[in-house]
Design a protein around this motif. Structure first.
Motif, PDB file in Angstrom:
ATOM      1  N   ASN A  25       5.410  -3.581  11.411  1.00 36.53           N
ATOM      2  CA  ASN A  25       6.522  -2.573  11.518  1.00 36.53           C
ATOM      3  C   ASN A  25       6.018  -1.336  11.027  1.00 36.53           C
ATOM      4  OD1 ASN A  25       7.582  -2.448   8.814  1.00 36.53           O
ATOM      5  ND2 ASN A  25       8.213  -4.701   9.148  1.00 36.53           N
ATOM      6  N   SER A  26       6.935  -0.342  11.194  1.00 35.87           N
ATOM      7  CA  SER A  26       6.638   1.169  10.501  1.00 35.87           C
ATOM      8  C   SER A  26       6.208   1.003   8.950  1.00 35.87           C
ATOM      9  CB  SER A  26       7.535   1.983  10.940  1.00 35.87           C
ATOM     10  OG  SER A  26       8.770   1.465  10.381  1.00 35.87           O
ATOM     11  N   LEU A  27       6.892   0.192   8.426  1.00 34.72           N
ATOM     12  CA  LEU A  27       6.634   0.166   6.837  1.00 34.72           C
ATOM     13  C   LEU A  27       5.776  -0.863   6.376  1.00 34.72           C
ATOM     14  CD1 LEU A  27      10.151   0.715   5.235  1.00 34.72           C
ATOM     15  CD2 LEU A  27       8.269   2.337   5.637  1.00 34.72           C
ATOM     16  N   CYS A  28       4.962  -1.562   7.577  1.00 40.29           N
ATOM     17  CA  CYS A  28       3.701  -2.665   7.256  1.00 40.29           C
ATOM     18  C   CYS A  28       3.108  -2.508   8.135  1.00 40.29           C
ATOM     19  CB  CYS A  28       4.767  -3.900   6.878  1.00 40.29           C
ATOM     20  SG  CYS A  28       3.523  -5.255   6.491  1.00 40.29           S
ATOM     21  N   PRO A  29       2.271  -1.512   8.377  1.00 37.70           N
ATOM     22  CA  PRO A  29       1.148  -1.479   9.489  1.00 37.70           C
ATOM     23  C   PRO A  29       0.149  -2.413   9.103  1.00 37.70           C
ATOM     24  CG  PRO A  29       0.847   0.243   7.746  1.00 37.70           C
ATOM     25  CD  PRO A  29       2.028  -0.378   7.154  1.00 37.70           C
ATOM     26  N   THR A  30      -0.897  -2.844  10.326  1.00 40.25           N
ATOM     27  CA  THR A  30      -1.759  -3.492  10.429  1.00 40.25           C
ATOM     28  C   THR A  30      -3.112  -3.194   9.342  1.00 40.25           C
ATOM     29  OG1 THR A  30      -2.928  -2.346  11.978  1.00 40.25           O
ATOM     30  CG2 THR A  30      -1.533  -4.269  12.532  1.00 40.25           C
ATOM     31  N   SER A  31      -2.910  -2.014   8.890  1.00 38.36           N
ATOM     32  CA  SER A  31      -3.933  -1.584   7.601  1.00 38.36           C
ATOM     33  C   SER A  31      -3.893  -2.220   6.308  1.00 38.36           C
ATOM     34  CB  SER A  31      -3.897  -0.119   7.667  1.00 38.36           C
ATOM     35  OG  SER A  31      -2.744   0.285   7.123  1.00 38.36           O
ATOM     36  N   ALA A  87       0.920  -1.403   0.056  1.00 37.25           N
ATOM     37  CA  ALA A  87      -0.103  -0.034  -0.113  1.00 37.25           C
ATOM     38  C   ALA A  87       0.825   1.325   0.040  1.00 37.25           C
ATOM     39  CB  ALA A  87      -0.996   0.103   1.185  1.00 37.25           C
ATOM     40  N   THR A  88       0.215   2.357  -0.406  1.00 35.20           N
ATOM     41  CA  THR A  88       0.952   3.875  -0.255  1.00 35.20           C
ATOM     42  C   THR A  88       0.511   4.082   1.202  1.00 35.20           C
ATOM     43  OG1 THR A  88       0.736   4.076  -2.633  1.00 35.20           O
ATOM     44  CG2 THR A  88       1.223   6.082  -1.249  1.00 35.20           C
ATOM     45  N   LEU A  89       1.849   4.217   1.920  1.00 33.84           N
ATOM     46  CA  LEU A  89       1.569   4.847   3.328  1.00 33.84           C
ATOM     47  C   LEU A  89       1.452   6.338   3.522  1.00 33.84           C
ATOM     48  CD1 LEU A  89       4.035   2.246   4.883  1.00 33.84           C
ATOM     49  CD2 LEU A  89       1.489   1.967   4.560  1.00 33.84           C
ATOM     50  N   GLY A  90       1.905   7.079   2.506  1.00 37.11           N
ATOM     51  CA  GLY A  90       1.719   8.606   2.769  1.00 37.11           C
ATOM     52  C   GLY A  90       2.738   9.098   1.566  1.00 37.11           C
ATOM     53  N   THR A  91       3.104  10.457   1.811  1.00 36.13           N
ATOM     54  CA  THR A  91       4.002  10.977   1.031  1.00 36.13           C
ATOM     55  C   THR A  91       5.018  12.003   1.609  1.00 36.13           C
ATOM     56  OG1 THR A  91       2.614  13.257   0.631  1.00 36.13           O
ATOM     57  CG2 THR A  91       1.882  11.367  -0.859  1.00 36.13           C
ATOM     58  N   SER A  92       6.057  12.188   0.715  1.00 31.37           N
ATOM     59  CA  SER A  92       7.184  13.213   1.331  1.00 31.37           C
ATOM     60  C   SER A  92       7.385  14.143   0.391  1.00 31.37           C
ATOM     61  CB  SER A  92       8.125  12.197   2.006  1.00 31.37           C
ATOM     62  OG  SER A  92       9.329  13.259   2.635  1.00 31.37           O
ATOM     63  N   SER A  93       7.469  15.439   0.588  1.00 30.85           N
ATOM     64  CA  SER A  93       7.917  16.452  -0.263  1.00 30.85           C
ATOM     65  C   SER A  93       9.417  16.980   0.169  1.00 30.85           C
ATOM     66  CB  SER A  93       6.823  17.282  -0.442  1.00 30.85           C
ATOM     67  OG  SER A  93       5.581  16.783  -0.876  1.00 30.85           O
ATOM     68  N   VAL A  94      10.031  17.136  -0.788  1.00 30.27           N
ATOM     69  CA  VAL A  94      11.458  17.740  -0.457  1.00 30.27           C
ATOM     70  C   VAL A  94      11.737  18.610  -1.733  1.00 30.27           C
ATOM     71  CG1 VAL A  94      12.066  16.033   0.940  1.00 30.27           C
ATOM     72  CG2 VAL A  94      12.809  15.881  -1.362  1.00 30.27           C
ATOM     73  N   SER A 145       4.161  20.663  -1.405  1.00 27.72           N
ATOM     74  CA  SER A 145       3.610  20.009  -2.576  1.00 27.72           C
ATOM     75  C   SER A 145       3.349  21.231  -3.746  1.00 27.72           C
ATOM     76  CB  SER A 145       2.744  18.884  -2.494  1.00 27.72           C
ATOM     77  OG  SER A 145       2.614  18.140  -3.896  1.00 27.72           O
ATOM     78  N   GLY A 146       3.786  21.139  -4.921  1.00 31.82           N
ATOM     79  CA  GLY A 146       3.026  22.157  -5.838  1.00 31.82           C
ATOM     80  C   GLY A 146       4.418  23.388  -5.927  1.00 31.82           C
ATOM     81  N   ALA A 147       5.229  23.613  -5.004  1.00 25.74           N
ATOM     82  CA  ALA A 147       6.030  24.740  -4.990  1.00 25.74           C
ATOM     83  C   ALA A 147       7.241  24.668  -6.056  1.00 25.74           C
ATOM     84  CB  ALA A 147       6.534  24.914  -3.650  1.00 25.74           C
ATOM     85  N   ALA A 148       7.893  25.602  -6.310  1.00 21.42           N
ATOM     86  CA  ALA A 148       8.847  25.513  -7.369  1.00 21.42           C
ATOM     87  C   ALA A 148      10.041  24.602  -6.790  1.00 21.42           C
ATOM     88  CB  ALA A 148       9.584  26.806  -7.582  1.00 21.42           C
ATOM     89  N   ASN A 149      10.562  23.771  -7.514  1.00 22.05           N
ATOM     90  CA  ASN A 149      11.608  22.997  -7.269  1.00 22.05           C
ATOM     91  C   ASN A 149      11.394  21.814  -6.212  1.00 22.05           C
ATOM     92  OD1 ASN A 149      13.422  24.039  -9.004  1.00 22.05           O
ATOM     93  ND2 ASN A 149      14.003  25.510  -7.570  1.00 22.05           N
ATOM     94  N   CYS A 150       9.733  21.515  -5.759  1.00 22.06           N
ATOM     95  CA  CYS A 150       9.575  20.713  -4.947  1.00 22.06           C
ATOM     96  C   CYS A 150       8.791  19.437  -5.580  1.00 22.06           C
ATOM     97  CB  CYS A 150       8.330  21.269  -4.114  1.00 22.06           C
ATOM     98  SG  CYS A 150       7.858  20.342  -2.619  1.00 22.06           S
ATOM     99  N   ILE A 151       9.627  18.249  -5.113  1.00 19.12           N
ATOM    100  CA  ILE A 151       9.363  16.984  -5.441  1.00 19.12           C
ATOM    101  C   ILE A 151       8.570  16.052  -4.606  1.00 19.12           C
ATOM    102  CG2 ILE A 151       9.894  14.853  -6.625  1.00 19.12           C
ATOM    103  CD1 ILE A 151      12.307  16.501  -7.721  1.00 19.12           C
ATOM    104  N   THR A 152       7.439  15.522  -4.930  1.00 23.01           N
ATOM    105  CA  THR A 152       6.652  14.812  -3.872  1.00 23.01           C
ATOM    106  C   THR A 152       6.874  13.251  -4.384  1.00 23.01           C
ATOM    107  OG1 THR A 152       4.919  16.299  -3.590  1.00 23.01           O
ATOM    108  CG2 THR A 152       4.416  14.187  -3.067  1.00 23.01           C
ATOM    109  N   PHE A 153       7.235  12.392  -3.272  1.00 25.37           N
ATOM    110  CA  PHE A 153       7.567  11.186  -3.264  1.00 25.37           C
ATOM    111  C   PHE A 153       6.287  10.577  -2.420  1.00 25.37           C
ATOM    112  CE2 PHE A 153      11.707  13.030  -3.875  1.00 25.37           C
ATOM    113  CZ  PHE A 153      12.223  12.632  -4.782  1.00 25.37           C
ATOM    114  N   LYS A 154       5.905   9.254  -2.969  1.00 26.73           N
ATOM    115  CA  LYS A 154       5.253   8.469  -2.252  1.00 26.73           C
ATOM    116  C   LYS A 154       6.064   7.329  -1.451  1.00 26.73           C
ATOM    117  CE  LYS A 154       1.171   8.730  -5.397  1.00 26.73           C
ATOM    118  NZ  LYS A 154       0.127   7.882  -6.289  1.00 26.73           N
ATOM    119  N   ILE A 155       5.330   7.114  -0.296  1.00 23.99           N
ATOM    120  CA  ILE A 155       6.015   5.885   0.692  1.00 23.99           C
ATOM    121  C   ILE A 155       5.325   4.739   0.439  1.00 23.99           C
ATOM    122  CG2 ILE A 155       6.732   5.657   2.963  1.00 23.99           C
ATOM    123  CD1 ILE A 155       6.759   8.666   3.435  1.00 23.99           C
ATOM    124  N   GLN A 156       6.181   3.698   0.201  1.00 29.88           N
ATOM    125  CA  GLN A 156       5.305   2.318  -0.185  1.00 29.88           C
ATOM    126  C   GLN A 156       5.527   1.516   0.920  1.00 29.88           C
ATOM    127  OE1 GLN A 156       3.656   3.690  -3.214  1.00 29.88           O
ATOM    128  NE2 GLN A 156       3.350   1.731  -3.235  1.00 29.88           N
TER     129      GLN A 156
END
Length: 373
Positions: free
Chosen positions: A355-361, A309-316, A325-336
């Motif tokens: 664990n943190s990358l494999c929640p019960t959901s 599953a996709t657990l969230g996103t991170s923008s740097v 997200s959407g700002a200049a030079n900003c890239i959004t990555f999905k956390i799988q």
């Protein structure tokens, strides 16, 4: 660069005059990516296959036409700079030779067979026309063409002699009235330089495994008693088309991991939602083929698979700093998620994968059950 040679496949001839039309609209011609391979074409000592004595090797270029037509061509490009003439055109294979050949979206592969003959292997593509002229031919085939078919004005393509095709049935009710086999991948399981298995998917969502491990062509056929390795369906039960080649890798516990995605960008209706404003879900799959010779695949459905599953996103931004997200030079990555499948026959102890990358959901995690694939 400088053009070395040019070639126009016969299957495109009927449309060439359109290029001169003052009302020309974009038309597909030679739209497929070609592949090249070094092959042994023939034996100069009278043997039926290359045996190391007076063998004739050449570099072959093989390609399809995608939406441009229903044909495969083969050229000798061993040394095109030295000269390219009609003798370098090895052969063509079109729907005039076999009506089950569709638009050749299937990229060919060139392999040595267990009968020591070299061959071009590909799926029959899409929208083939059957013997009655019905453009909705619901059939998929794997084609195997010898690189040295010995064609002449009197010797043509002959099924069972210089080419072979393996029919792939369509279990269940298809969601696409015009089935066809997409590009394929091959495996040399005993590392003897000759292909043993071929994997490929069709437009009805079936991933097939074809056994070519025999030196006798009549023994070539489908694994799993003629049933698919896996049939792809979304959570609502809709069949998911497979129109791209799978990737096959060795599995650490034996057999092979067959990975592929579903989806189509071929039909004119593909840009339209399948249900109101909603598109059906497509999926990336990883199926473990244990290669044990069982009569049926243990991967019987989505419930046998470890979900991710996709657990969230991170923008740097380009400096690594957090941004909006959407700002200049900003890239959004999905956390799988990274949930490990259980490849054993013993269920994992609770909490299993959690664990943190494999929640019960994520389904199939607590407790993690024994998965077939």
């Amino acid at each position: 660069g400088t053009e070395v040679f040019g070639y126009v496949p016969y299957a495109t001839y009927p449309k060439l005059s359109k290029l001169m039309s003052p009302n020309y609209a974009h038309t597909f011609y030679v739209d497929g990516n070609p592949v090249s391979a070094d092959v042994c074409e023939s034996n100069g000592s009278g043997a039926a296959y290359c045996d190391g004595t007076n063998d004739k090797w050449l570099t072959m270029l093989v390609g399809g036409l995608n939406a441009g037509g229903q044909g495969i061509y083969a050229l000798d490009i061993t040394d095109p700079v030295a000269g390219f003439d009609t003798s370098k055109v090895l052969w063509e294979f079109t729907n005039l030779d076999d009506p089950d050949l569709g638009y050749t979206f299937s990229m060919p592969i060139v392999r040595k067979l267990d009968n020591k003959r070299w061959a071009v292997i590909f799926g029959n593509g899409f929208n083939s026309v059957d013997a009655t002229g019905n453009p909705n031919n619901n059939k998929a085939y794997l084609y195997i063409l010898y690189v040295d078919p010995h064609l002449s004005s009197t010797q043509k393509w002959v099924l069972g002699t210089n080419y072979f095709k393996i029919p792939l049935p369509s279990p269940g009710s298809p969601n696409n009235t015009s089935n066809g086999l997409a590009s394929v991948a091959s495996v040399d399981s005993d590392h003897d330089g000759m292909v043993d298995f071929v994997y490929g998917g069709d437009r009805n969502g079936n991933m097939w495994k074809v056994d070519l491990s025999s030196s006798t062509p009549s023994a070539w056929g489908l694994s799993f008693s003629g049933t698919p390795l896996f049939s792809a369906k979304d959570g609502a039960g809709n069949l998911q088309q497979i129109t791209t080649p799978p990737k096959v890798a060795n599995h650490p516990d034996g057999g092979y991991m067959v990975t592929f995605g579903t989806g189509s960008w071929i039909d004119l209706t593909d840009p339209n939602p399948q249900s109101g404003s909603t598109f059906n879900t497509d999926t990336l799959y990883g199926i473990w083929d244990q290669n044990t010779g069982v009569a049926s695949s243990p991967a019987t459905g989505r419930s046998k698979l470890q979900r991710q599953a996709t657990l969230g996103t991170s923008s740097v931004d380009n400096t690594g700093a957090t941004c909006t997200s959407g700002a200049a030079n900003c890239i959004t990555f999905k956390i799988q998620s990274s949930c490990e499948p259980n490849y054993t026959t013993t269920p994992m102890a609770t909490p299993g994968n959690v664990n943190s990358l494999c929640p019960t959901s994520v389904p199939n995690v607590t407790p993690a059950v024994a998965l077939a694939s």
